[in-house]
Design a protein around this motif. Sequence first.
Motif, PDB file in Angstrom:
ATOM      1  N   ILE A   9       3.792  10.225   4.020  1.00 38.81           N
ATOM      2  CA  ILE A   9       2.384  10.001   3.662  1.00 38.81           C
ATOM      3  C   ILE A   9       2.269   9.718   2.167  1.00 38.81           C
ATOM      4  CG2 ILE A   9       0.155  11.166   3.398  1.00 38.81           C
ATOM      5  CD1 ILE A   9       0.719  12.589   6.039  1.00 38.81           C
ATOM      6  N   LEU A  58      -7.005   3.537   3.901  1.00 40.87           N
ATOM      7  CA  LEU A  58      -7.730   3.753   2.650  1.00 40.87           C
ATOM      8  C   LEU A  58      -7.340   2.747   1.578  1.00 40.87           C
ATOM      9  CD1 LEU A  58      -7.588   7.630   2.458  1.00 40.87           C
ATOM     10  CD2 LEU A  58      -9.658   6.261   2.371  1.00 40.87           C
ATOM     11  N   HIS A  59      -6.038   2.495   1.475  1.00 39.54           N
ATOM     12  CA  HIS A  59      -5.572   1.743   0.305  1.00 39.54           C
ATOM     13  C   HIS A  59      -5.002   0.363   0.620  1.00 39.54           C
ATOM     14  CE1 HIS A  59      -6.247   5.359  -1.976  1.00 39.54           C
ATOM     15  NE2 HIS A  59      -5.424   6.039  -1.216  1.00 39.54           N
ATOM     16  N   GLU A 108      -3.775   6.629   8.143  1.00 38.74           N
ATOM     17  CA  GLU A 108      -4.975   6.865   7.335  1.00 38.74           C
ATOM     18  C   GLU A 108      -4.803   6.407   5.883  1.00 38.74           C
ATOM     19  OE1 GLU A 108      -6.227  10.992   7.070  1.00 38.74           O
ATOM     20  OE2 GLU A 108      -8.300  10.322   7.200  1.00 38.74           O
ATOM     21  N   VAL A 109      -3.607   6.601   5.342  1.00 39.32           N
ATOM     22  CA  VAL A 109      -3.364   6.182   3.957  1.00 39.32           C
ATOM     23  C   VAL A 109      -3.515   4.668   3.832  1.00 39.32           C
ATOM     24  CG1 VAL A 109      -1.779   6.293   2.025  1.00 39.32           C
ATOM     25  CG2 VAL A 109      -1.723   8.071   3.760  1.00 39.32           C
ATOM     26  N   GLN A 114      -2.226  10.254  10.880  1.00 36.17           N
ATOM     27  CA  GLN A 114      -2.304  10.821   9.533  1.00 36.17           C
ATOM     28  C   GLN A 114      -1.588   9.946   8.510  1.00 36.17           C
ATOM     29  OE1 GLN A 114      -2.386  15.144   9.106  1.00 36.17           O
ATOM     30  NE2 GLN A 114      -2.093  15.351  11.296  1.00 36.17           N
ATOM     31  N   ILE A 115      -0.577   9.206   8.956  1.00 39.83           N
ATOM     32  CA  ILE A 115       0.065   8.268   8.019  1.00 39.83           C
ATOM     33  C   ILE A 115      -0.766   6.993   7.915  1.00 39.83           C
ATOM     34  CG2 ILE A 115       2.201   7.057   7.428  1.00 39.83           C
ATOM     35  CD1 ILE A 115       3.698   8.987   9.179  1.00 39.83           C
TER      36      ILE A 115
END
Lengths: 329, 342
Positions: A170, A121-122, A117-118, A114-115
């Motif tokens: 996150i 994305l970026h 994932e950031v 879940q971390i």
Amino acid sequence: MSKALLTVSDLCVDFETEHGVLNVLDHVSFNLYPGKTLGLVGESGCGKSVTSLALMKLLQKPYGCIRAGSILFKGQDLVQCDAKQMQDLRGNRIAMIFQDPMTALNPVKTIGSQIVEVFNLHRQELTKKERYQCALEMLRKVGISDAQFRMAEFPHQLSGGMRQRVMIAIALSCEPDILIADEPTTALDVTIQAQILDLMQDLQKENGMAMLFITHDLGVIAELCDDVAVMYAGRVIEKASVIDLFSQAKHPYTKGLLDSIPQLFNDGKGALKTIEGQVPSLLNMPTGCRFRNRCQYSQQDCKSLDHNLDTHSENHQINCKHWREIKDA
Amino acid sequence: MQGYFTQRLLLTIPTFIGITLLVFVLTRLVPGGPIERMLAEAQLASGTASSVSDGFGSQSLSEDQLDQLKAYYGFDQPIITSYFQWLWKVVQLDLGESTRYGESVWDTITERLPISIFYGVTTMILTYLLCIPLGIFKALKHGAPFDHISSAIVFISYAIPGYVIGIACIAYFAANLEWFPLGGFVGDEFEYLSTWDKIIDILHHATLPLIAYMAGSLAVMTFMMKNSLMENLSADYVRTATAKGLSFKQAITRHALRNSLIPLATHFGQNISVILSGSFLIEKIFNIDGIGLLGYEALVERDYPVVMGILVISALLYLIGNILSDLCVAWADPRIRFGEKR
Ligand SMILES: Nc1ncnc2c1ncn2[C@@H]1O[C@H](COP(=O)(O)OP(=O)(O)O)[C@@H](O)[C@H]1O
Ligand SMILES: [Mg+2]
């Protein structure tokens, strides 16, 4: 004061419900400055969360929509931005932490993923391994011990405080310019609350980010914020620096709020002060001042009050016709 | 976790004994049985000479013969003794012989089982393939015309029993339009067809029954999927996902979807057993020689070895299905770790 990083002006948000259109935010305006924290206070249902979601443009369509106003961020009006532009900003330049850490994380995914994932994305320029390392680094930064081990764990294996730390990790992964925190400590124990607030303050010092801190706890405001905006029924009714607000609040509602804080030194004598009456329903909001049905100073001309704030000093503004006449208690 | 499943597996033994013992005792207690049925048949065969009013009084079998028969079927012993005799045989994979045909029950069942498995598994796969996307789409289009119209169709198919839909399908698509065969599992020339044509033939025959089978479970699964996804779409963690910068679509596919599949996984095991045991009415209508029809006829004809044999198979499937369900849920949801103390 330095240049504002985010300027919200005359933000109006409507919600379409089966009972009709609700005018949830009415001409809300405020600024966020780098390295500074603006506290947004007000009782439940006054529109604090809606404000934060509007800034992120996360209002649930088609029910909620920004009817008017602008949100200027680095010269860009977020209200005009399309979905793709907002996705690039969210989690990257503007990040958000929510109230309930127990439900804000996906129960079936590991903390690590879940971390990461950031970063997926970026920070696509990073390799897979680097992304993992960065996520691990973030976990350490927010004070989670055994970070490596925690990466592979699921949210239910962590305590509430730890989950909120993960949420902060996150949110701060991409070193955002703005952090919006919607009652991030309301669901936590008092001791954990203090730890989380300390952590947020430390990280802010490090990043120099601007923070919008939403709470209904005036104690938290006093501890954390530089400036405060007080909301009532969808309007900002008083803006002031934190010192001014606590020492010389002008709006009758703010005064009432401050009076209703339990005092440690009155020997527990006397009943707790409350503000009489109830917040009017959004469906039949009174014209003019929205607080006038509960206000002991209300007069005929309060009906004609508009959303504009009257200036007391550069940093202190009040949305009231008669604040000058009201003496301090 | 492993301990939990070993425990579950071991627990199937007493459960299995419980189920079979109950039915075994019932078959003994209800009036009429294989012997009575044989007597009646023998009587019919020996002509109408001995009048019916005499009942079993004037038997065409002697007492000796009767005792022999009773001993053969184990009716001369106490129920419990003969139950355990039966159970011992079952453990050795011997399900006995059909009282009607004298054939081995095991053969009778295994002959039909592939047909039932084919229909059961195909129905299940098709139901999931149809219901999951449909449920997702309905959730995303909640309140739109598509949502309402599909709801109406799904509910109608739920309200009408599967066999009625089957009859309607036969009447229209088979009898009237002649698009599909009237019944049967395969056509008459099946043996002479190439492999490819065989598959076509089976599917051709299977289309209408599959529609009848699926009609009922469609509604439950579709709405389970829709409601579950809608619930997850409004969950906080989906908002977190969008706040990270995911698009709404990505938030669904990467976050909401897996969570919303959990209730369907719970359902999985039950589906196996229900579907494999088939529906005798649909089998009857489409003239399919499956387990459902076999079980029904065995019951009517008091063919208890067959009844018990089918019970053994379906009880085992049910028990295994339940364990599979648990496994599916544990796989889909990390919060569930059976039997672990934390
Ligand atoms: N999805 C929604 N539909 C209709 N009304 C809503 C919705 N979300 C919020 N509101 C209205 O907006 C008002 C402000 O809500 P909110 O911002 O959540 O308050 P709070 O200040 O406690 O965070 C509430 O009075 C509520 O009636
Ligand atoms: Mg709120």
